[in-house]
Design a protein around this motif. Structure first.
Motif, PDB file in Angstrom:
ATOM      1  N   VAL A 176      14.757   4.770   0.625  1.00  0.00           N
ATOM      2  CA  VAL A 176      15.304   3.613  -0.101  1.00  0.00           C
ATOM      3  C   VAL A 176      15.017   3.759  -1.598  1.00  0.00           C
ATOM      4  O   VAL A 176      15.907   3.598  -2.434  1.00  0.00           O
ATOM      5  CB  VAL A 176      14.717   2.289   0.440  1.00  0.00           C
ATOM      6  N   GLU A 177      13.768   4.108  -1.933  1.00  0.00           N
ATOM      7  CA  GLU A 177      13.424   4.295  -3.349  1.00  0.00           C
ATOM      8  C   GLU A 177      14.222   5.437  -3.966  1.00  0.00           C
ATOM      9  O   GLU A 177      14.520   5.418  -5.150  1.00  0.00           O
ATOM     10  CB  GLU A 177      11.922   4.572  -3.513  1.00  0.00           C
ATOM     11  N   CYS A 188       7.539   0.175   2.609  1.00  0.00           N
ATOM     12  CA  CYS A 188       6.532   1.004   1.948  1.00  0.00           C
ATOM     13  C   CYS A 188       5.382   0.168   1.401  1.00  0.00           C
ATOM     14  O   CYS A 188       5.540  -1.010   1.102  1.00  0.00           O
ATOM     15  CB  CYS A 188       7.173   1.790   0.804  1.00  0.00           C
ATOM     16  N   CYS A 239      12.070  -2.288   1.606  1.00  0.00           N
ATOM     17  CA  CYS A 239      11.698  -1.321   2.634  1.00  0.00           C
ATOM     18  C   CYS A 239      10.269  -1.643   3.033  1.00  0.00           C
ATOM     19  O   CYS A 239       9.686  -2.595   2.529  1.00  0.00           O
ATOM     20  CB  CYS A 239      11.831   0.119   2.129  1.00  0.00           C
ATOM     21  N   SER A 250       6.773   5.518  -1.093  1.00  0.00           N
ATOM     22  CA  SER A 250       8.202   5.676  -1.370  1.00  0.00           C
ATOM     23  C   SER A 250       8.888   6.341  -0.185  1.00  0.00           C
ATOM     24  O   SER A 250       8.295   7.159   0.516  1.00  0.00           O
ATOM     25  CB  SER A 250       8.440   6.470  -2.661  1.00  0.00           C
ATOM     26  N   CYS A 251      10.137   5.934   0.042  1.00  0.00           N
ATOM     27  CA  CYS A 251      10.917   6.487   1.148  1.00  0.00           C
ATOM     28  C   CYS A 251      12.342   6.712   0.654  1.00  0.00           C
ATOM     29  O   CYS A 251      12.597   6.696  -0.545  1.00  0.00           O
ATOM     30  CB  CYS A 251      10.884   5.543   2.352  1.00  0.00           C
TER      31      CYS A 251
HETATM   32 ZN   LIG Z   1      10.353   2.683   0.709  1.00  0.00          ZN
END
Ligand SMILES: [Zn+2]
Length: 609
Positions: free
Chosen positions: A82-83, A30, A28, A79-80
Motif C-alpha cells: 500500500v505504501e 502496518c 493498511c 511498510s507494505c
Molecule cells: Zn502498509
C-alpha cells in the motif's frame, strides 16, 4: 518588548495543527512506531500529472520546475504494497476514525453523515501515489481560551507523508515507514488576538488532544503551522513550528516582515519604480583578477535594477533585510550559493573597484542597484530573473506564500501558497457512514478544567500544572491510576527526572517504550526497587536495550553489613560526621548497588544516631 498594536494593524492569525494518532496505519495494517532500519528500496520518477480537475496550482508548478527522481526506503514492519502504491488502500482504520470523531465531538464540531476521503495533489515525492488522502470529520467547532472562543473551521483525518532521509543531486530519498500514519488536523478560524494568544491556543489544543490518551508524543509527532496576515497584507502560512515557545516570536516577526514589505512598496511608488525587465551581462572578465577568493576565476553574471538602490539593506524584521528575503526567494528556485548586490558592504568582499567598473558597463545611476551571481549562464540567468520577478512583485504588496519556520523565530520563503484546486475524490476508499447514534455514544474525556482541579488536589498546584503541560500527561494518568504508588512521585518522574536525564545524559526519551515506565512503577509498587534507582534503570535500558527485569536481576546484591563497611571507610577517609557528605561519597563508591535510603540507614547506624 512588543510595542505593536495588533488590533489596529488588522492582525489576523489562525493555526493548523497536525498530530499523529497512536494506532496502526490509516489504510493498511502496518506498524507506526517501530525502530526498524530499511531493508530495500525502490526508485520512482513521479509523473507530472495535473489534478483531475485539470488545473496545476502554483505550488505544484513551483515543484515541477525542479526535475527529480525519488528513492523510497522499504521497512518490513512499517511498510507494505500500500505504501509503495502497488496495492489499493484498505478501508480506513476504525480506531483512527473513532479517535478523530472523538476529537470532533470535543471541539463541538459538526460531524458529517458520511466521511469521504479526498485526494490532495502532492508532487514533491513525499507521497508515492502523488496525492495525500484526507477526509473531513468535523466542521464549525469551537473551544474557549482566556481571550474568548476560538472557532474551529475543520477537523480532518489524513495520512502522514514520507520523511526525507537524504537529498542528493537530482534525487530525494524518502522513508516509507512514516507514510500513512494517521494524523488529525485541526484548523482554527483567524480568531487569535496576539502572538501570546497564538501560543495559548496551540497549547490548549495540544492539551485537549493529549487528554484523549490516543495521540503520539515526541518530536515530529506534532506539527504546528501558523497563518498570519495584517491589513493590506496577505495570508502567509508558516510551517513547522516545533516548539510552542517559538510561536509568539514567529508571529511577531511575520507581522514585522509584512509591515516592512508594505513600507518598501510605498517607497518604490514614491521613487516612481515601474515593473522592469533586466538585461543580464557576462561579467566574468571584470572579476578575472579580483582580490575576492570566492569570486576569482568564477563565471559571473550581472544586472542592474533601476531605482531600488538602498532598499536591499532595509530591515524587514529583526532578522532579515529585503536583500536576505529576495536572495532566499531566488535560492528556493535556483540552487545558487551567493547573490551579491551593491547594497552590501562590498569592501568586505574586496570588490568595490569591480562594482565601480560594472556600474559603468551597465550604465547604472546612483539610484540603481547592481547585482551579481557566480554560477553558469543558465543558473545565473534564472537566479537574476528570480530576483527581478520578486522585486517587481514588491509593487503588489505581500505575496501569499508558504514559509518555513526558523529556529530564531524568523521564517524563510518555501513556495507560493497552494491554491484550492487540489482536491478530488479518492475512489479507492469507500465512504464511511457515521450514524448519529454512534456519535452520541462517544464518551468525552474529563474536561481540562476538571482535570486540573482534580490533579491540584492530588499532587499539588505546581506539579499539576507541569504535568498538564507535559507530553506525558496520558501515561502519568495511566500509571497513577493503575498502581498504588505516590502520584507525586510519578508526576515528578515525568516532569523532572526524565527531562533531566534527557539533558544530562543526552538521551532521546521519545525512544523509551511506555512499557518500560509501566514496569518500573509496577516494581516500585511491589517494593522491588527504590525510587532513586529509577534513573539508573532507565539509562541501562536505554543504553543496553536490556529489559527492566534483566537490569534488576543483574544488579549486584549487597548486604547491609557491606554497606556499613563502605560507610565506615568513607568516614575514616573524609574525617567528617556530616551525613550528606558521607551519603554522597558512599553512593559514589557503591555505584548504584544500594539505594540512597539503604545508605542513609547504614550511616545512621554507624554514627549511632
Ligand atoms: Zn502498509
Amino acid at each position: 518588548m512588543d510595542n505593536l498594536d495588533y488590533p489596529a494593524l488588522g492582525f489576523k492569525c489562525g493555526l493548523e495543527i497536525h498530530r499523529r494518532l497512536k494506532t496502526k496505519k490509516l489504510f493498511c495494517n502496518c506498524e507506526t512506531e517501530t525502530e526498524e532500519t530499511p531493508k530495500s528500496e525502490i526508485k520512482r520518477k513521479l509523473r507530472a500529472v495535473a489534478g483531475e480537475l485539470g488545473e496545476i496550482d502554483p505550488a505544484a508548478l513551483h515543484e515541477l520546475g525542479r526535475g527529480k527522481e525519488f528513492v523510497y526506503k522499504i521497512y518490513p514492519k512499517s511498510s507494505c504494497l500500500v505504501e509503495m502504491d502497488e496495492e489499493p488502500p484498505h478501508s480506513a482504520n476504525s480506531d483512527a476514525l473513532g479517535i478523530s470523531l472523538l476529537v470532533s465531538k470535543m471541539f463541538s464540531a459538526k460531524i458529517p453523515d458520511e466521511v469521504l476521503f479526498m485526494r490532495k495533489t502532492v508532487i514533491d515525492g513525499s507521497n508515492t501515489s502523488g496525492f495525500q488522502r484526507t477526509a473531513i470529520v468535523g466542521l464549525d467547532g469551537k473551544f474557549s481560551t482566556s481571550q474568548g472562543f476560538i472557532g474551529i473551521t475543520n477537523i480532518s483525518l489524513e495520512e502522514e507523508s514520507c520523511q526525507i532521509l537524504e537529498t542528493r543531486d537530482g534525487e530525494t530519498v524518502f522513508g516509507l515507514n512514516r507514510l500513512g500514519i494517521p494524523l488529525v488536523e485541526i484548523g482554527t478560524a483567524p480568531d487569535i488576538k496576539s502572538p501570546a494568544h497564538a501560543k495559548e491556543t496551540a497549547e490548549k489544543i495540544g492539551m485537549l488532544l493529549k487528554s484523549t490518551g490516543k495521540v503520539m508524543r515526541g518530536i515530529g509527532t506534532i506539527r504546528q503551522d501558523v497563518n498570519v496576515s495584517i491589513k493590506d497584507g496577505a495570508r502567509t502560512e508558516i510551517k513547522g513550528a516545533q516548539d510552542l515557545k517559538m510561536i509568539p516570536e514567529l508571529v511577531r516577526q511575520e507581522v514585522l516582515r509584512q509591515l516592512g514589505l508594505l513600507k518598501i512598496k510605498k517607497e518604490l511608488e514614491n521613487r516612481g519604480f515601474k515593473r522592469e525587465e533586466i538585461k543580464i551581462i557576462d561579467a566574468t572578465s571584470v572579476f578575472k583578477n579580483t582580490a575576492s577568493n570566492i569570486l576569482r576565476g568564477k563565471e559571473i553574471y550581472a544586472a542592474k535594477i533601476e531605482k531600488v538602490s538602498g532598499l536591499f539593506k532595509e530591515k524587514l524584521n529583526d532578522f532579515r533585510t529585503l536583500g536576505n528575503e529576495i536572495a532566499g526567494y531566488a535560492r528556493a528556485k535556483v540552487k545558487v550559493k551567493g547573490i551579491i548586490h551593491s547594497d552590501e558592504d562590498l569592501a568586505k568582499y574586496g570588490i568595490e573597484k569591480e562594482f565601480d567598473e560594472l556600474r559603468k558597463i551597465l550604465g547604472a545611476k546612483d539610484a540603481d542597484l547592481v547585482a551579481i551571481v557566480a554560477a553558469d549562464k543558465n543558473m545565473a540567468e534564472n537566479a537574476l530573473n528570480a530576483v527581478i520577478n520578486r522585486v517587481n512583485a514588491l509593487l503588489d504588496g505581500i505575496p501569499k506564500e508558504t514559509r518555513r519556520a526558523l529556529q530564531n523565530g524568523d521564517s524563510e520563503f518555501m513556495r507560493p501558497l497552494p491554491g484550492a484546486a487540489r482536491m478530488y475524490p479518492e475512489t479507492d476508499v469507500a465512504p464511511v457512514e457515521i450514524p448519529r447514534a454512534i456519535i452520541q455514544k462517544i464518551n468525552l474525556p474529563e474536561t481540562l478544567d476538571k482535570k486540573l482541579a482534580r490533579l491540584e488536589k492530588e499532587i499539588g498546584k505546581e506539579l499539576a500544572s507541569q504535568i498538564m503541560a507535559s507530553d506525558y500527561l496520558d501515561i502519568f494518568e495511566e500509571i497513577s491510576g493503575k498502581y498504588n504508588v505516590d502520584k507525586r512521585d510519578v508526576a515528578a518522574f515525568f516532569t523532572n527526572t526524565l527531562p533531566n536525564l534527557k539533558v544530562r545524559e543526552n538521551i532521546d526519551a521519545d525512544k523509551i517504550n511506555e512499557n518500560v515506565f509501566m514496569e518500573i512503577f509496577a516494581l516500585l509498587q511491589k517494593g522491588r526497587i527504590q525510587k532513586d534507582k529509577i534513573p539508573h534503570i532507565i539509562l541501562q535500558n536505554y543504553r543496553t536495550g536490556k529489559s527492566v527485569s534483566e537490569i534488576i536481576a543483574a544488579a549486584p546484591k549487597i548486604s547491609g553489613k557491606e554497606i556499613e563497611d563502605v560507610v565506615k571507610a568513607v568516614i575514616a577517609r573524609e574525617k567528617t560526621d556530616k551525613i550528606n557528605v558521607i551519603i554522597g561519597e558512599a553512593m559514589k563508591e557503591l555505584k548504584g548497588k544500594a539505594s540512597g535510603k539503604e545508605i542513609a540507614e547504614a550511616v545512621k547506624k554507624v554514627l549511632g544516631k
